[in-house]
Every structure is written in C-alpha cells, then in structure tokens.
Design an enzyme around this catalytic site. Structure first.
Site, PDB file in Angstrom:
ATOM      1  CB  CYS A  66     -64.786  -6.675   4.727  1.00  0.00           C
ATOM      2  SG  CYS A  66     -66.092  -7.881   4.446  1.00  0.00           S
TER       3      CYS A  66
ATOM      4  CG  ASP B 182     -36.980  19.917  24.771  1.00  0.00           C
ATOM      5  OD1 ASP B 182     -37.810  20.462  25.516  1.00  0.00           O
ATOM      6  OD2 ASP B 182     -36.442  18.815  25.026  1.00  0.00           O
TER       7      ASP B 182
END
Length: 510
Positions: free
Chosen positions: A34, A460
């Site tokens: 599971c 940037d």
C-alpha cells in the site's frame, strides 16, 4: 527513508499522503502493498515491511492494494533532486528507455556496465532495471485498460510487453485481477462518479477520470501530486510564454504539442484541487509512458512542497511570501533542447518578443500537425532542422544569431547533451563555453530544462527587485551569499521572489 522503520510506522499510522511514492508498506499477513496514506486500518507494526519502490514490492511477491492503488502514487522527489548516476538511471527508466533500448541501452547512456546498473539499483531501490521497467509497464497497461477502449492485444504491445501472455500474467500478478476485471471495475467507478449518489473513492481517486473515450487516440487520466500546489505561477508562466502554434491556453487548460519517440501528441493539462487533469491525444499509444513522464517534469509534480517550504521558511525575510501561497512549483519543460533554444531567443528581450521570434522559427521549420480540439499547428523544430537554417533569415542581432546557431549545432551533433540522464554540472560547463552564454542563460536552462532544484538567478532583474523589496541584498554576490541558507531549494525561492510582481507569468489565466 524505507530503512527508518520507526518513522515509516508513524507515517503509516497517521496516513501521511506526503510520503506516498517515497516508500511503500508491504503487509506480510495479506501479501498486499500500500501507499502510506491507505485509508484501510493500519496493520500491526510487526506485520509491516517497507520498500523503496513498487517494483521492489512486486519482486518480493506482494500485489497492489485495490483500495489505495499504490502504483499510481506520485514519484519519489529524491530522483529529481539527486544528480548521481542512480537518480539519472531512474529518470531514464521513467522515460521508457529500457522498453525501447533495453538494459544495454540504459548502460550506454550512463557509461556503466549492465552489472553495475543492476547492483546499484538493487541496493537503492530493491529492484533492478528490468523489474522497475516491468512495474512501469504494468501501470501503463492499467491506464490503457481503464481509460481507452483499445483491445487488450493492442494494449499489451503499446505498454511495452513482448507478448500477450506476458501482459496477462503481469496484470494478474501485480493487480490480482485480469485485464477484463480491471476494465469492468473502472466502468463501475465511472458510473458511480456520474451517479447522483457518489461512492467514496479515497486515495484511489488518483486513478483515471474516465473508463473510455470515443475519440480515437485520446487518453484521459489524473496526474497526482503532493499537496499543497499553487498553480498561479506554474500555469501562468506556461500560458504567458506560450509559443503560438505549439502552445495555447484554451478552456482552462494549458495545451501543447509533443514530439515523442514513436510519433507525436497533443496534451491538455488543467489544475484541479487534488490532481492535474491530463488529456493526451497520441498518434502511437506506445508513447504514453514517455508523455506522462514529460508532463510530470513540466509541472514539477514529483516535488515535496512541504520539505521545500519548511526550508525556505527558516529565512524570516522569505517566510511571509511562502506562507502567503505555499506549494509553488518550478515550471519545467517537455523538451530540454527546445527550452535551450527559447532561452537564447529570450535573451534581453520582452516575453512578447521572445514568443514572436520562436513563432517564426516554428512556422518556418516546425513539422505541421492536426489539432481536432484546438488551434495548435506545429511541433517545435528539432535542433537538426534548425542547424540548417539560413542565419540571414533570423531577425536577431548578429551576436545572438551566432549564439543560436552554435547552440543548435552542439545540440544536433550530440556534443551538448541535455537529457534527464545528463550530468548537470557538466552541462553547465559546456553551456558556459558557448559564445553568448552567461550565468543567467545557463542557470535558467539548468533550472527548467535540467530540473536542478538548486539553480539560482542572482543577476535576474526581477529576482533582485523582489529581494530588495523584502530587505534582502540586491547585488548578485551578496544575494548569493544570503541564499546559501535556502539550499538545495534555491530554484523554488526564485519562484517565490518572482511571484511578488504582478507580471502575467504569476497569474493563473482566466
């Protein structure tokens, strides 16, 4: 994590969905495996054992739980974060390389022997490359069984199985159901979803959205992710930078064309509260695994946002913008070579100008495609096609023409590999050696094309402005020093910094 038994038991007992795909719980008494968040009553700790992959569970003789469908869990974030050879091997297997080229092909790409690959993958994932590929083929087969009306014989070969018998045996072994029973169960689930009284589906809702479709070649499915997921900058960026003819935003979904190993495709991706709705139109169903892998990388769906945000919140200056909209992802790409070309076209120009330059290349050199459901017209041109273009036809400064032609030449002849198995630092060095490549272009390619979660853009303009607005240093050197505490998630910090602006890339399209 699967070796930390105490921590795994706590995760299972608390049903933490964050760890779905990170490890799997196998129950000795039922012989079922599971996901950690399975809604069933947790087994006794002494009956649990933990595995690093679904393939490892299957190799040990466990079958997938029919309730939580562990094989549909998000992928482990570890393989996208790590840059070593094992992680690169996993990314290649996810791309379907073993199915297309076999283990020898995987070995050639990594520069390893087949024995080394087997040994290393067994040590870390509990299964070798063939077992990992087999588990992936089983999941692909399930998707095709449940979401298309294709005959099972066609599905067997589309999923990569060598024979119908192997397909049938694998499906029965992995899912404890025959292909026919899987399709019947999917039809019942679909009917229940359409019914006014809906059945409880639990985590199994990560499965397909429809049992079949009348449109040939179309596959509808759900792409799971770990919550939270903030879609605004993710889909906003893709929509705002979309190249006409190759990409579009239509009816609440990002759509684009895909160049794939066996053909081409068109994908539509739409954000939903607990999944990404994915609609794929493929010319060859054998490309399904590869297309899903590309879409997951494009949307960064295997990330662990809890781990990322916890780290970024340790900086008190960054914490408020993380708390405002947690779960931001780093937009990726479906084709690293394409993104590298677009990064050069976007140097020192506006977003609109970059789209215009790219659209001209697409019209002149892209392969035309039919789009029965929208306005897409072309595949983005390959490096080989662009390597033959006449530089005088490019409406670019001469220096950028040289940069572009040098780049596509290196991509075309293989001297600049930018695939999922390629070394990120080596790619950075080769990019910086090309004319016209500086830190910004190199890092944006590392961030979005190579998937480096620690890529950083201190130079940037948008990052610097946002940093100064938060009280962080504004110069590249000082900002890089301050950002050391964000590692290894600086690419995500960039997304949070960009999001302080009201640029369209940060807004979910209407």
């Amino acid at each position: 994590m699967h070796t930390d038994t105490e921590r795994c038991v706590r995760a299972v007992q608390s049903k933490e969905a964050r760890f779905d795909g990170v490890f799997f719980t196998a129950v000795r008494t039922t012989r079922i495996y599971c996901r950690p968040s399975c809604p069933a009553v947790p087994p006794k700790p002494e009956n649990m054992e933990f595995h690093p992959s679904a393939a490892s569970c299957q190799r040990a003789g466990y079958r997938a739980c029919k309730r939580c469908r562990p094989d549909t869990s998000p992928g482990s974030p570890e393989w996208n974060v790590r840059a070593d050879a094992v992680a690169r091997a996993v990314r290649l297997i996810q791309d379907g390389v073993v199915d297309r080229e076999g283990v020898p092909g995987l070995a050639r790409r990594l520069g390893w022997s087949t024995r080394q690959i087997e040994r290393q993958l067994l040590a870390e994932l509990g299964a070798g490359p063939l077992a990992l590929a087999r588990a992936q083929r089983a999941q692909t087969a399930r998707l095709l069984i449940e979401t298309t009306p294709m005959p099972f014989a066609e599905i067997a070969f589309a999923a990569g199985f060598s024979s119908i018998r192997t397909f049938n045996d694998t499906v029965r072994e992995v899912f404890a159901l025959t292909p026919g029973e899987l399709r019947a169960r999917a039809a019942r689930r679909s009917a229940a979803r359409r019914s006014p009284v809906r059945a409880a589906t639990g985590p199994g809702a990560d499965g397909p959205t429809a049992p079949a479709t009348a449109t040939p070649g179309v596959i509808n499915l759900r792409l799971p992710f770990r919550t939270p997921l903030e879609p605004s900058n993710l889909f906003g960026h893709l929509a705002a930078t979309a190249v006409p003819g190759v990409e579009e935003w239509r009816d609440g979904a990002y759509r684009r064309t895909l160049s794939l190993p066996y053909g081409h495709g068109i994908v539509a991706l739409a954000p939903r509260p607990d999944h990404i709705a994915c609609r794929l139109l493929l010319t060859d169903p054998r490309d399904l695994t590869h297309a899903i892998s590309r879409c997951r990388r494009l949307l960064d769906l295997d990330a662990d946002p809890v781990a990322v945000d916890e780290r970024l919140r340790t900086d008190p200056l960054l914490a408020p913008i993380v708390d405002k909209a947690p779960g931001r992802r780093v937009p990726g790409t479906v084709d690293p070579a394409e993104f590298a070309v677009r990064a050069v076209l976007g140097q020192q120009v506006s977003t609109a100008a970059a789209r215009t330059h790219a659209a001209r290349l697409v019209t002149a050199h892209g392969v035309p495609v039919d789009d029965p459901e929208g306005g897409l017209t072309h595949l983005f041109p390959t490096p080989e096609a662009l390597a033959a273009l006449d530089p005088e036809t490019l409406a670019l400064p001469r220096s950028r023409r040289t940069t572009l032609l040098t780049l596509v030449g290196a991509l075309a002849d293989g001297s600049l590999p930018l695939g999922p198995a390629d070394d990120r630092e080596e790619a950075r060095a080769r990019l910086l050696a090309l004319p016209g490549f500086g830190p910004w272009t190199t890092e944006i390619i590392a961030m979005r094309a190579l998937g480096d979660p620690d890529a950083f853009l201190p130079g940037d303009l948008g990052v610097r402005r946002a940093a100064e607005g938060l009280g962080l240093p504004g110069t590249p050197a000082a900002l890089t020093a301050a950002a050391a505490q964000w590692r290894p998630w600086r690419a995500y910090a960039v997304q949070y910094l960009w999001a302080t602006d009201d640029h369209p890339i940060n807004l979910l399209p209407a």
